[in-house]
Write a protein that holds these residues in place. Sequence first.
Motif: not given
Length: 596
Positions: A342, A345, A347-348, A370, A373-374, A377-378
């Motif tokens: 994370q 960056n 995220e996946e 979390r 959260d990802s 962010q995506l």
Amino acid sequence: MTHYKINEYRHSPQTSIRRLAMPRKMALLASSAALMAAIFISPAAKADFMSDPLNITDSSQIQSIYGAYLAAGQAETHNDFTRAADLLDRILADDPDDPLLQRRGMLSNLHAGRIDRAIDLARPQIVVYPSEVDIAALTLAVGAMARKDWDRALTVLNPARRVAMARYSTPILAAWSEFGKGDADAAILMLDGLNEDPQAKAIHDLHASMIFLAADRPAEAEALLAPATDNLEAAPNAIVRALARAKQMQGNDEEASDLLKGYQTLHPDNDLVVEDIALLDAGKTLPPIMATPQEGAAEALIDLSSQVQRQVPLVALRYARLGVYLDPKNEFGRMVVAVLLQSLNQEESAITVLKEIPEASRYSWDAKMRIADSLIQLKQDDEAIDWLEKLAKKRPDDISALNKLGLIMRIQANFEKAKEYYKRALDRVITVTADDWTLYYFLGITEERTKNWPAAETALKRALELYPDQPAVLNYLGYSWVDQGINVKEGLEMIERAVAQRANDGNIVDSLGWAYYRLGDYSEAVAQLERAIQLLPSEPVINDHLGDAYWKVGRRFEARYQWSHALTLDPDDTLRASVEEKLEKGLDAVESASSK
């Protein structure tokens, strides 16, 4: 999990140069491939080549490999580890003996969690660097330990020069390898070098005691651990838990229980200690913390990773990946890997790792949060909302999912919906504590943004009651008062208290400048707003405020410049309309019209 302080790892200039260098074959082909591309590829194909070198349809192998090389470098730059590993493996198929490519491929595969492939590429590295233990040797040692090939592990860990974090990891992996061979005394000797470094004493004591316990020598473990628990408040939890096991193995269950309960009194939130106490109270045997050499080595690698994840995240990721490979059941290790991904960056990839955490794990809820959260962010907001709504239903007494849903709504500027989530969260709070100030703070923001100032003011004041002098709350309440022209002097005092705590926060300094503007002290307003612009030059509201202040002190040209610049910074529709009107009519005319 125990945390120890160690020296920060730094790459040497030589390492950086090696990483960036172009392989021999690629260097020879680079200029000819570029020339061929320029001469023979059509303009449309050339555009494809520049955007994605792998889209080349030309049959030339030179172009294909060179394109893969460029794409691999780009993937490495963007921390796209899986793509980098795939591309470098493709290049290595054409040039398998290039040591620079081998090293880059090894690192990319380590970062991607493809440890078996990383081990293959690490083998030739110890020929290139035979006199030192670096990440290649550690990778080979981990592979050998996973196969229980203890002699091979000790061979690759043997060189005297240990680079960077290998100074700490090598003795521990070697010690557990000796223990794997059945020689506990040799294992303890392997750890002696750690005692020479005061920062590594706790690491030494933990792993030496674990080896003593695994060798059924609890008295020696207790003698080593007891001094470290004289101050229970400062003692690492793993040391305390290990000592409790040493005491129980010697028949001293009551002493073990007293030790753990004394520690729990000082550290009530440590669930590992709570579980140990419950087992003792039930008359059961405490399970070993590290039952096998692989578990001991994995614990060391993951612990070292967690200590340096902020300073050198890529190094930390390698160590965590190796640790999880050695001990796939180490759920904390998977969490460390996910957090690092994370931070990079990815995220996946982080979501993939987080979904590997078992439902019954103590880390399961944190992993699920979390994942949210990802998703945020995506910018997969719909998926995040569905995910969090399910979590909120699953734990009707928990507020974390609702809090995060409020965040998503605020990001979307849906303040009415955000307000609903914060109110639902507060409905779940049975006893309000100081930690709940954030709920009232965010509720106050959403009430203010939905033009319900009395409710906003009440919520913000409640937040300050729970956390007096909290700078964000002081700033928001103080700015709101000043901006509305109410309680301006009190609002100014609040903002000054916030600035005293966060002098380099551009938004708070902007609030101070705007307070002076509202009080009619335009010269001081200019001074503060110019400082705010230095701190946050791309914030449209601050540029607008500075334009207003410039206008008031007669600096009309600069005012228009700041307003024009604010329009280039993607302001919201309301601010854009206001700025455009000032540019067209001037501030005096706008203020005159609004006062009628």
